[in-house]
Design an enzyme around this catalytic site. Sequence first.
Site, PDB file in Angstrom:
ATOM      1  N   HIS A 260      -0.599   0.994 -13.697  1.00 13.04           N
ATOM      2  CA  HIS A 260      -0.115  -0.480 -13.642  1.00 13.04           C
ATOM      3  C   HIS A 260       2.067   0.079 -13.811  1.00 13.04           C
ATOM      4  O   HIS A 260       2.292   1.098 -14.846  1.00 13.04           O
ATOM      5  CB  HIS A 260      -0.019  -0.825 -15.201  1.00 13.04           C
ATOM      6  CG  HIS A 260       0.951  -2.554 -16.060  1.00 13.04           C
ATOM      7  ND1 HIS A 260       0.359  -3.788 -14.960  1.00 13.04           N
ATOM      8  CD2 HIS A 260       1.394  -2.175 -16.349  1.00 13.04           C
ATOM      9  CE1 HIS A 260       1.180  -4.363 -15.693  1.00 13.04           C
ATOM     10  NE2 HIS A 260       1.927  -3.888 -16.498  1.00 13.04           N
TER      11      HIS A 260
ATOM     12  N   GLY B 111       0.553  -1.006  -0.463  1.00  9.17           N
ATOM     13  CA  GLY B 111      -0.079  -0.366  -0.169  1.00  9.17           C
ATOM     14  C   GLY B 111       0.895   1.519   0.365  1.00  9.17           C
ATOM     15  O   GLY B 111       0.414   2.678  -0.093  1.00  9.17           O
ATOM     16  N   SER B 112       2.170   1.721  -0.562  1.00 12.11           N
ATOM     17  CA  SER B 112       3.539   1.927  -0.771  1.00 12.11           C
ATOM     18  C   SER B 112       1.945   3.795  -1.258  1.00 12.11           C
ATOM     19  O   SER B 112       2.013   5.049  -1.067  1.00 12.11           O
ATOM     20  CB  SER B 112       4.084   2.035  -1.398  1.00 12.11           C
ATOM     21  OG  SER B 112       4.317   1.646  -2.867  1.00 12.11           O
TER      22      SER B 112
ATOM     23  N   ILE C  45     -11.795  -7.233 -12.197  1.00  5.25           N
ATOM     24  CA  ILE C  45     -12.440  -5.874 -12.028  1.00  5.25           C
ATOM     25  C   ILE C  45     -13.513  -6.764 -12.907  1.00  5.25           C
ATOM     26  O   ILE C  45     -14.684  -6.807 -13.915  1.00  5.25           O
ATOM     27  CB  ILE C  45     -12.481  -4.744 -11.892  1.00  5.25           C
ATOM     28  CG1 ILE C  45     -11.691  -4.169 -11.245  1.00  5.25           C
ATOM     29  CG2 ILE C  45     -13.934  -4.002 -11.888  1.00  5.25           C
ATOM     30  CD1 ILE C  45     -11.241  -4.093  -9.574  1.00  5.25           C
TER      31      ILE C  45
ATOM     32  N   LEU D  62      -5.151  -6.876  -7.297  1.00  3.99           N
ATOM     33  CA  LEU D  62      -4.397  -7.737  -7.772  1.00  3.99           C
ATOM     34  C   LEU D  62      -5.378  -8.717  -8.557  1.00  3.99           C
ATOM     35  O   LEU D  62      -5.566  -9.186  -9.812  1.00  3.99           O
ATOM     36  CB  LEU D  62      -4.587  -9.137  -6.726  1.00  3.99           C
ATOM     37  CG  LEU D  62      -2.519  -9.327  -6.447  1.00  3.99           C
ATOM     38  CD1 LEU D  62      -1.951  -9.687  -5.671  1.00  3.99           C
ATOM     39  CD2 LEU D  62      -1.786  -9.350  -8.239  1.00  3.99           C
TER      40      LEU D  62
ATOM     41  N   ASN E 123      -6.548   2.261 -13.109  1.00  2.00           N
ATOM     42  CA  ASN E 123      -5.525   1.334 -13.050  1.00  2.00           C
ATOM     43  C   ASN E 123      -4.214   1.807 -12.788  1.00  2.00           C
ATOM     44  O   ASN E 123      -4.292   2.904 -13.891  1.00  2.00           O
ATOM     45  CB  ASN E 123      -5.583   0.059 -13.144  1.00  2.00           C
ATOM     46  CG  ASN E 123      -4.170  -1.204 -12.500  1.00  2.00           C
ATOM     47  OD1 ASN E 123      -4.670  -1.193 -12.136  1.00  2.00           O
ATOM     48  ND2 ASN E 123      -3.805  -1.033 -13.852  1.00  2.00           N
TER      49      ASN E 123
ATOM     50  N   GLU F  87       6.185   6.423  -9.387  1.00  5.11           N
ATOM     51  CA  GLU F  87       4.713   6.196  -9.038  1.00  5.11           C
ATOM     52  C   GLU F  87       4.702   7.289  -7.966  1.00  5.11           C
ATOM     53  O   GLU F  87       3.325   8.232  -7.467  1.00  5.11           O
ATOM     54  CB  GLU F  87       4.203   4.712  -8.446  1.00  5.11           C
ATOM     55  CG  GLU F  87       4.350   4.160  -9.591  1.00  5.11           C
ATOM     56  CD  GLU F  87       4.019   2.113  -8.852  1.00  5.11           C
ATOM     57  OE1 GLU F  87       3.866   1.502  -9.588  1.00  5.11           O
ATOM     58  OE2 GLU F  87       4.644   2.378  -7.541  1.00  5.11           O
TER      59      GLU F  87
ATOM     60  N   ASP G 227      -5.296  -4.492 -17.946  1.00  6.23           N
ATOM     61  CA  ASP G 227      -4.203  -3.918 -18.446  1.00  6.23           C
ATOM     62  C   ASP G 227      -4.450  -3.084 -19.763  1.00  6.23           C
ATOM     63  O   ASP G 227      -3.406  -3.112 -21.169  1.00  6.23           O
ATOM     64  CB  ASP G 227      -3.024  -3.904 -18.548  1.00  6.23           C
ATOM     65  CG  ASP G 227      -2.412  -5.183 -17.550  1.00  6.23           C
ATOM     66  OD1 ASP G 227      -3.043  -3.890 -16.165  1.00  6.23           O
ATOM     67  OD2 ASP G 227      -1.947  -5.752 -16.728  1.00  6.23           O
TER      68      ASP G 227
HETATM   69  C1  GAR Z   1       2.738  -1.000  -7.863  1.00 10.86           C
HETATM   70  O1  GAR Z   1       4.251  -0.962  -8.255  1.00 10.86           O
HETATM   71  C2  GAR Z   1       2.047  -1.115  -8.844  1.00 10.86           C
HETATM   72  O2  GAR Z   1       2.206  -0.384 -10.164  1.00 10.86           O
HETATM   73  C3  GAR Z   1       1.310  -2.709  -9.057  1.00 10.86           C
HETATM   74  O3  GAR Z   1       1.597  -3.533  -7.841  1.00 10.86           O
HETATM   75  C4  GAR Z   1       2.586  -2.197  -6.810  1.00 10.86           C
HETATM   76  C5  GAR Z   1       1.872  -2.051  -6.003  1.00 10.86           C
HETATM   77  O4  GAR Z   1       2.465  -1.891  -4.194  1.00 10.86           O
HETATM   78  N1  GAR Z   1       0.120  -2.834  -9.785  1.00 10.86           N
HETATM   79  C6  GAR Z   1       0.282  -3.911 -10.514  1.00 10.86           C
HETATM   80  O5  GAR Z   1       1.310  -4.667 -11.011  1.00 10.86           O
HETATM   81  C7  GAR Z   1      -0.627  -3.810 -11.351  1.00 10.86           C
HETATM   82  N2  GAR Z   1      -0.729  -5.227 -12.468  1.00 10.86           N
HETATM   83  P1  GAR Z   1       2.414  -0.675  -3.543  1.00 10.86           P
HETATM   84  O6  GAR Z   1       1.143  -1.965  -2.694  1.00 10.86           O
HETATM   85  O7  GAR Z   1       3.283  -0.521  -2.781  1.00 10.86           O
HETATM   86  O8  GAR Z   1       1.138   0.135  -3.648  1.00 10.86           O
END
Ligand code: GAR
Length: 189
Positions: free
Chosen positions: A103, A11-12, A87, A84, A101, A173, A144
């Site tokens: 990615h 969840g960063s 939807i 994950l 979303n 991000e 995606d």
């Molecule tokens: C993030 O890097 C996001 O881009 C990725 O999951 C990570 C979650 O990190 N999303 C995907 O890979 C979607 N296919 P977080 O829990 O630290 O926010």
Amino acid sequence: MNIALFASGTGSNVKNIIDFFKKNKTINIVLVVSNNSSAGALIHAKNNNIHQLVIDKESLSDTKSVLEKLREKNIELVVLAGFLLKIPEKFITNYKGKIINLHPSLLPKFGGKGMYGNNVHKAVLESNETKTGITIHYVNKNYDEGTIIKQYETKLSKKETIESIALKIKNLEKLYFPVTIEELILKSY
Ligand code: GAR
């Protein structure tokens, strides 16, 4: 404008988004939804007095109770931040053009089922890419493949590792995801 964040992991991004909008008077993060009861994302929500909802795969595919909760909280935008599960179409139909979303690659490269977190960075590394990045896009029924809203790039050297790529992506991000959400809201609502 009320936003719900959906997340499965540490969840960063949830934390970055909550922090970014904390002082905003019109854009509110009012709900964090997770399919993982021990997700860090839920802890960030709790620490900020934001309502939390834990769902399972079945209730997500049924959609009824999730949609009820979103309506109860007047959610106008759903943001997937490391979520994950796929939807379901029923959900997309009810929130048409209102689910986005994040990615961790430059789609259409390295997207699709199973392409999540370090799996993406590993594939990028093994393909000897000279750049990677993040994509913020609308969600449609295929993983995606929804319309791209914004992409941000970072260069890769020959010395990268999965960890160094992951760090570059996390930085992008943090810098760009919350601000892109804000820009999108200001432009479209
Ligand atoms: C993030 O890097 C996001 O881009 C990725 O999951 C990570 C979650 O990190 N999303 C995907 O890979 C979607 N296919 P977080 O829990 O630290 O926010």
